[in-house]
Design an enzyme around this catalytic site. Structure first.
Site, PDB file in Angstrom:
ATOM      1  CE  LYS A 183      14.026  -0.030  -4.055  1.00 10.70           C
ATOM      2  NZ  LYS A 183      13.833   1.376  -3.657  1.00 10.70           N
ATOM      3  CG  ASP A 202      11.841   8.752   3.610  1.00 12.28           C
ATOM      4  OD1 ASP A 202      11.874   9.193   4.774  1.00 12.28           O
ATOM      5  OD2 ASP A 202      11.637   7.562   3.345  1.00 12.28           O
ATOM      6  N   GLY A 206       8.961  -4.140   3.016  1.00  7.70           N
ATOM      7  CA  GLY A 206       8.324  -2.976   3.609  1.00  7.70           C
ATOM      8  C   GLY A 206       6.851  -2.956   3.288  1.00  7.70           C
ATOM      9  N   GLY A 207       6.249  -1.794   3.498  1.00 10.86           N
ATOM     10  CA  GLY A 207       4.813  -1.680   3.287  1.00 10.86           C
ATOM     11  C   GLY A 207       4.389  -1.810   1.842  1.00 10.86           C
ATOM     12  CG  LEU A 232      18.728  -7.253  -0.963  1.00 11.21           C
ATOM     13  CD1 LEU A 232      18.994  -6.089  -1.911  1.00 11.21           C
ATOM     14  CD2 LEU A 232      19.986  -7.586  -0.179  1.00 11.21           C
TER      15      LEU A 232
END
Length: 596
Positions: free
Chosen positions: A64, A162, A42-43, A39
């Site tokens: 994840k 966030d 990221g970092g 999907l």
């Protein structure tokens, strides 16, 4: 296709493969989750669309994978801490209809994995890209929807940190907004609001105090306000603020989009850079929405949602071996209790069963006899024992007879069953829920409980001849039949953690928490009613008045608990407790008449 999770491979394999055809890595995580596609990345790692192979419907989920790109020991440690933090926050917040549910968190092949509910829909950033700038009506609806979620988050002492369009998904199934990505969130301790911490969050949406490492609840409101300005203007937040004049200039970027003074005042107040001049709480924003728009966004009584759900039904033999697995389906009514807390009530079909335990059943005794036929009318019963999140929400409703402590439980966790509640507490809780929802919520009768627990079976347990610790939470140092010893958690576990429902769709019937029933205690079934009603001690003659009074003050508990041995978890096992007893293994499951 099955996506290999090896970071150095990522080969796509045919769906029936158990191991990657290229590198040989195992494709299923925890023997149940397998990735379909990537999907994003990221970092901190990759996110995969996956399926839960353990459930009959193979529902989608999100994996994840922690795979940080950052260098340096301190940076890597911080990244790992944030990944772990997201799992902790999702578990802390429990089940909320607008927050993705945490399904699992574990380590495999020396990598951390988090598995959570998949939310199908577009982010607000995608919606903006596809449909253009939001209107005033869209922004006011957005505020009403998301403020309810933020109220829930802040009430549980969490700051998201966030909030931005990429972290808000409009769910396709019901058009509700779902707040995602709690990796930057922070749990607030009483002293931490004045302590400088790590700066986390997206710079353009970050409140000034958060940028200094001192996030507050109002910091989330600031980010929400900036999000609204961006959606109205399609201009970068950095272009909407003039640092030379120290003021917002978002109205200059509306490009003909009409925004009333009433919404403008709310947005200005949300993005006030001086913290003390900004809204301090969700309630303050609600009040202005009510004043300007005439409709309080809370206080509505949503109509219950009815839906069908699927589950696995298993049968085990006396050795604890699973000898049969079949799919089941049931229907439940989902009640919105407010602040994102829901109550799932399963429809229990009517029928006739034999109540009690025969003398041939190991562990049975005379208080579980004589066997007698009972006819039960259809009714509703909680899919799970009442949770601490549900308890806290209903305990906040107006008092009727008794005060209710909002957090009575010894083992803390919003999705853990509530415990250390007396029979009187459970009765008061049901009464408050009934008054608020306008429906007759109550404790189940003992006959209703056993009928619902058996779900058409006549074996000691709804799963068959014995119980194992991968099916229920009890003292795994003890055994009932020929099964091996298992795990002893020494505490309650989150409701629904054990995946095997009974044939009616009820979870945690065996073990985890003793469940209060409405009935007074009787030493046996002589003279018991045959229609499933509560067996009221006032109308049963047991020999003398003293025994009647004792039976009225001692109530029935069913189902066993985390603390006891598996024998106590039998469908026919009965236990008694004083009406005012508070015990770390006493909880309850709510029932209701079907004519709702």
């Amino acid at each position: 296709m099955s996506q290999c999770l090896n970071p150095d491979c990522l080969h796509s394999n045919p769906e029936d493969c158990q191991f990657c055809q290229k590198c040989g890595s195992k494709l299923r995580l925890a023997e149940r989750y397998y990735a379909k596609s990537i999907l994003g990345q990221g970092g901190f790692g990759r996110t995969f669309l996956a399926l839960d192979d353990f459930k009959p419907s193979k529902p989608p989920c999100v994996i994840k994978q922690f795979l940080p790109q950052a260098q340096g020991t301190a940076t890597l440690e911080k990244a790992a801490q944030l990944f772990d933090q997201e799992a902790q926050r999702l578990e802390l917040l429990g089940k909320h209809s607008q927050i993705p549910e945490l399904l699992a968190y574990f380590t495999a092949d020396n990598r951390q994995y988090l598995v959570q509910e998949f939310i199908e829909g577009d982010t607000l950033q995608q919606q903006l890209d596809n449909q253009g700038a939001f209107t005033e009506n869209q922004i006011s609806s957005l505020l009403k929807d998301l403020l309810k979620v933020l109220y829930f988050v802040h009430k549980h002492q969490v700051i998201h940190r966030d909030i931005k369009p990429e972290n808000i998904i409009r769910r396709a199934s019901d058009n509700k907004l779902v707040l995602v990505d709690f990796g930057a969130s922070k749990q607030v301790q009483r002293t931490s609001l004045s302590v400088t911490g790590t700066v986390i969050g997206s710079a353009e949406y970050c409140a000034p105090e958060q940028a200094m490492g001192k996030p507050q609840y109002g910091s989330d409101l600031y980010s929400l306000g900036v999000t609204c300005l961006y959606l109205l203007t399609q201009a970068s937040p950095s272009d909407l603020y003039d640092p030379l004049e120290s003021k917002w200039v978002w109205r200059e970027h509306l490009n003909g989009n009409q925004v009333s003074d009433k919404l403008g005042k709310i947005l200005d107040h949300l993005v006030e850079t001086v913290f003390k001049k900004r809204y301090q709480s969700v309630e303050e924003v609600w009040e202005d929405l009510r004043r300007y728009y005439g409709k309080p966004p809370t206080r509505q009584t949503p109509q219950p949602v009815t839906q069908k759900f699927k589950f696995d039904i298993v049968t085990v033999n006396s050795n604890g071996q699973k000898i049969n697995r079949r799919p089941g389906q049931a229907e439940c009514i989902i009640e919105d209790l407010g602040n994102g807390v829901i109550l799932e009530m399963v429809k229990i079909p009517g029928g006739t069963f034999i109540m009690g335990a025969p003398s041939s059943e190991a562990g049975s005794n005379n208080n579980q006899r004589p066997l007698h036929r009972v006819t039960i009318e259809p009714f509703l019963m909680g899919k799970y024992p009442a949770t601490q999140a549900q308890w806290r929400q209903v305990a906040s409703f107006p008092k009727l007879k008794w005060n209710l402590y909002p957090e009575p439980s010894n083992f803390k966790g919003l999705n853990l069953p509530v415990e250390r509640v007396s029979w009187y507490d459970a009765i008061e809780w049901c009464a408050r829920l009934s008054k608020r929802m306008g429906k007759p919520y109550r404790l189940p009768s003992e006959a209703e409980w056993e009928y619902a627990a058996r779900a058409g079976t006549n074996s000691p347990f709804h799963v068959g001849d014995t119980l194992t610790t991968d099916i229920a939470n009890y003292n795994g140092n003890c055994t009932y039949s020929s099964e091996p010893k298992g795990v002893y958690h020494q505490k309650t576990t989150p409701v629904g953690q054990f995946q095997h429902a009974n044939a009616f769709g009820l979870y945690d019937i065996h073990g985890n928490i003793w469940e209060w029933c409405a009935d007074p205690w009787h030493e046996g079934y002589g003279g018991a009613p045959s229609d499933g009603r509560v067996w009221d001690g006032q109308h049963i003659y047991v020999g003398d008045l003293v025994n009647v009074l004792i039976s009225k003050d001692t109530k029935v508990l069913r189902g066993g608990s985390w603390y006891g041995n598996p024998d106590y978890c039998r469908s026919g096992y009965r236990f008694s407790g004083g009406s005012g007893d508070l015990n770390v293994s006493y909880g309850f499951r709510v029932a209701c008449a079907l004519s709702m």
